[in-house]
Design an enzyme around this catalytic site. Structure first.
Site, mmCIF file in Angstrom:
data_model
loop_
_atom_site.group_PDB
_atom_site.id
_atom_site.type_symbol
_atom_site.label_atom_id
_atom_site.label_comp_id
_atom_site.label_asym_id
_atom_site.label_seq_id
_atom_site.Cartn_x
_atom_site.Cartn_y
_atom_site.Cartn_z
ATOM 1 N N ASN A 47 0.911 -1.302 0.082
ATOM 2 C CA ASN A 47 0.075 0.099 -0.099
ATOM 3 C C ASN A 47 0.769 1.300 0.013
ATOM 4 O OD1 ASN A 47 -2.530 -1.316 -0.039
ATOM 5 N ND2 ASN A 47 -2.261 -1.496 2.264
ATOM 6 N N HIS A 133 -14.682 -0.816 5.773
ATOM 7 C CA HIS A 133 -13.535 -1.551 6.235
ATOM 8 C C HIS A 133 -14.169 -2.352 7.740
ATOM 9 C CE1 HIS A 133 -9.626 -2.210 8.343
ATOM 10 N NE2 HIS A 133 -9.258 -2.393 7.040
ATOM 11 N N GLU A 175 -16.162 4.417 3.131
ATOM 12 C CA GLU A 175 -14.754 4.864 2.510
ATOM 13 C C GLU A 175 -14.611 5.678 1.462
ATOM 14 O OE1 GLU A 175 -12.104 1.411 2.352
ATOM 15 O OE2 GLU A 175 -13.374 0.226 3.504
ATOM 16 N N SER A 179 -10.960 -0.555 -0.320
ATOM 17 C CA SER A 179 -9.607 -1.212 -0.075
ATOM 18 C C SER A 179 -9.554 -2.437 -0.874
ATOM 19 C CB SER A 179 -9.287 -1.154 1.249
ATOM 20 O OG SER A 179 -10.247 -2.142 1.919
ATOM 21 N N ASP A 204 -13.786 7.127 5.918
ATOM 22 C CA ASP A 204 -12.395 6.545 6.039
ATOM 23 C C ASP A 204 -11.607 6.691 4.715
ATOM 24 O OD1 ASP A 204 -10.292 5.127 6.361
ATOM 25 O OD2 ASP A 204 -11.108 3.541 7.186
ATOM 26 N N HIS A 207 -7.142 5.094 1.853
ATOM 27 C CA HIS A 207 -6.498 4.752 0.416
ATOM 28 C C HIS A 207 -6.630 5.974 -0.283
ATOM 29 C CE1 HIS A 207 -5.866 0.448 1.343
ATOM 30 N NE2 HIS A 207 -6.917 0.533 2.192
ATOM 31 N N LYS A 236 -0.187 4.033 4.189
ATOM 32 C CA LYS A 236 -0.576 3.802 2.691
ATOM 33 C C LYS A 236 0.331 4.789 2.328
ATOM 34 C CE LYS A 236 -3.751 1.251 4.330
ATOM 35 N NZ LYS A 236 -4.267 1.340 5.769
#
Length: 386
Positions: A47, A133, A175, A179, A204, A207, A236
């Protein structure tokens, strides 16, 4: 059934379902190179999207911080573990992302868990994207609130849940960049619906931060929203570890009073905060790295399209190759490893049953020849099946 029998049975169940997880100690030789059991691999499972874990100025900042402050903080932030580098980093993050406050956490998992534990009470409800997540869904399930999940990236599905009565507060969770799918949430629509229902939105953006938006400000900035709660992580694109929650001043003060993690856990080392400040500067000035990453993504997507590989739709560094069957996914991962390519097989319960996949992740540190090699091997494996 005693303790040992129960544990043995559950382990056997995972093995028979081809979802047993293992770890491999490795000697990393760069963010996209691995050395495992004296064999070299090109790493397509990292990541570290911008390759900053190997950045010399960031490493030097950590070393200088360690010389000045030592290698640990020695206490929680409420005792003596909160240092000037922590304060400076929080202020820099808040200014960068346009929030009044930022609070540092040891990890994104911990940040998500502690947010819900501190904020959610009985009679509240949590409405989460079903692909959120595990740290968020687990915390929601353990909370006293009612948890309902809306269909992935479908605002109308969220609206149906919002239309139902709730005697407490409503928290909507998603998110920014998912992910395991590599796709982006329709954040503007989700925020509009959440705000109309007098709820709060938690995003969140683990990423998306660093790789999306102006100066790498992430998915929310890119889509023009400011959720009540924004979680960013440093494991990440920042190339380090840790996390931060961006919020209003009153919320930050509330968390400082009611977050068990902030009160009782040892703070991150000051040297790490020094390194994160250096990483933030590189991210803000990192258009070259983001452009390089986009080139690798386009190269891989174009090659995969020519080979008709079953990729999920994604324009991000996360490129999931859908296989479906757990055993076949493991087999494909092992075939790639035999050719010096390290790609991780993702299976349930991380993803829904029947959707096992290879999670191919690309970085700015990958060379064009690395992408060519991955495509070449995938093509050879496909032809061998015919």
């Amino acid at each position: 059934m005693n303790w040992h029998q129960r544990i043995k049975q559950r382990l056997q169940q995972r093995q028979s379902a081809n979802i047993y997880r293992t770890r491999q100690p490795n000697q990393a030789v760069g963010c996209c190179r691995l050395l495992i059991n004296n064999k070299k691999y090109i790493n397509f499972s990292s990541n570290d999207y911008l390759g900053l874990s190997q950045n010399k100025s960031i490493i030097a900042a950590w070393q200088q911080g360690a010389k000045r402050y030592g290698v640990g903080s020695g206490a929680s932030g409420h005792v003596t573990g909160y240092t000037l580098p922590h304060q400076q980093l929080e202020e820099q993050l808040a200014d960068w992302l346009g929030y009044p406050r930022a609070l540092l956490f040891i990890s994104g998992y911990v940040a998500n868990q502690t947010l819900l534990a501190a904020l959610i009470m009985a009679k509240d409800r949590i409405l989460a994207d079903r692909f959120s997540h595990a740290s968020l869904l687990e915390a929601a399930m353990h909370s006293p609130a009612q948890l309902r999940r809306f269909h992935h990236n479908q605002p109308d599905s969220l609206q149906k849940l919002l239309d139902k009565p709730c005697s407490g507060q409503t928290l909507v969770i998603t998110e920014g960049l998912f992910s395991m799918e590599g796709d982006s949430a329709p954040l503007s629509q989700l925020q509009q619906k959440t705000t109309a229902a007098a709820g709060w939105l938690l995003v969140d953006d683990a990423h998306g931060i660093g790789v999306r938006g102006e100066q790498g400000r992430g998915s929310c900035w890119q889509q023009g929203i400011q959720p009540e709660l924004l979680v960013i992580t440093f494991g990440k694109a920042f190339g380090l570890s840790g996390a931060a929650v961006l919020c209003q001043k009153e919320v930050a003060e509330y968390l400082l009073q009611f977050s068990g993690h902030l009160i009782y856990s040892t703070a991150m080392p000051p040297a790490q905060a020094c390194a994160l400040q250096a990483a933030l500067i590189r991210i803000q000035q990192g258009d070259d790295l983001r452009d390089q990453l986009q080139q690798r993504i386009k190269q891989f997507r174009a090659g995969a399209a020519n080979l008709r590989l079953p990729l999920l739709p994604s324009d991000s560094a996360i490129q999931p190759l859908l296989v479906g069957d757990n055993k076949q996914t493991l087999l494909l991962a092992n075939q790639l490893r035999s050719q010096g390519l390290w790609v991780t097989a993702i299976r349930p319960p991380t993803v829904p049953p029947g959707t096992a996949r290879l999670r191919i992740t690309l970085t700015a540190a990958h060379r064009a020849t690395d992408i060519d090699r991955l495509l070449e091997v995938l093509d050879a494996i496909n032809h061998a099946k015919c």
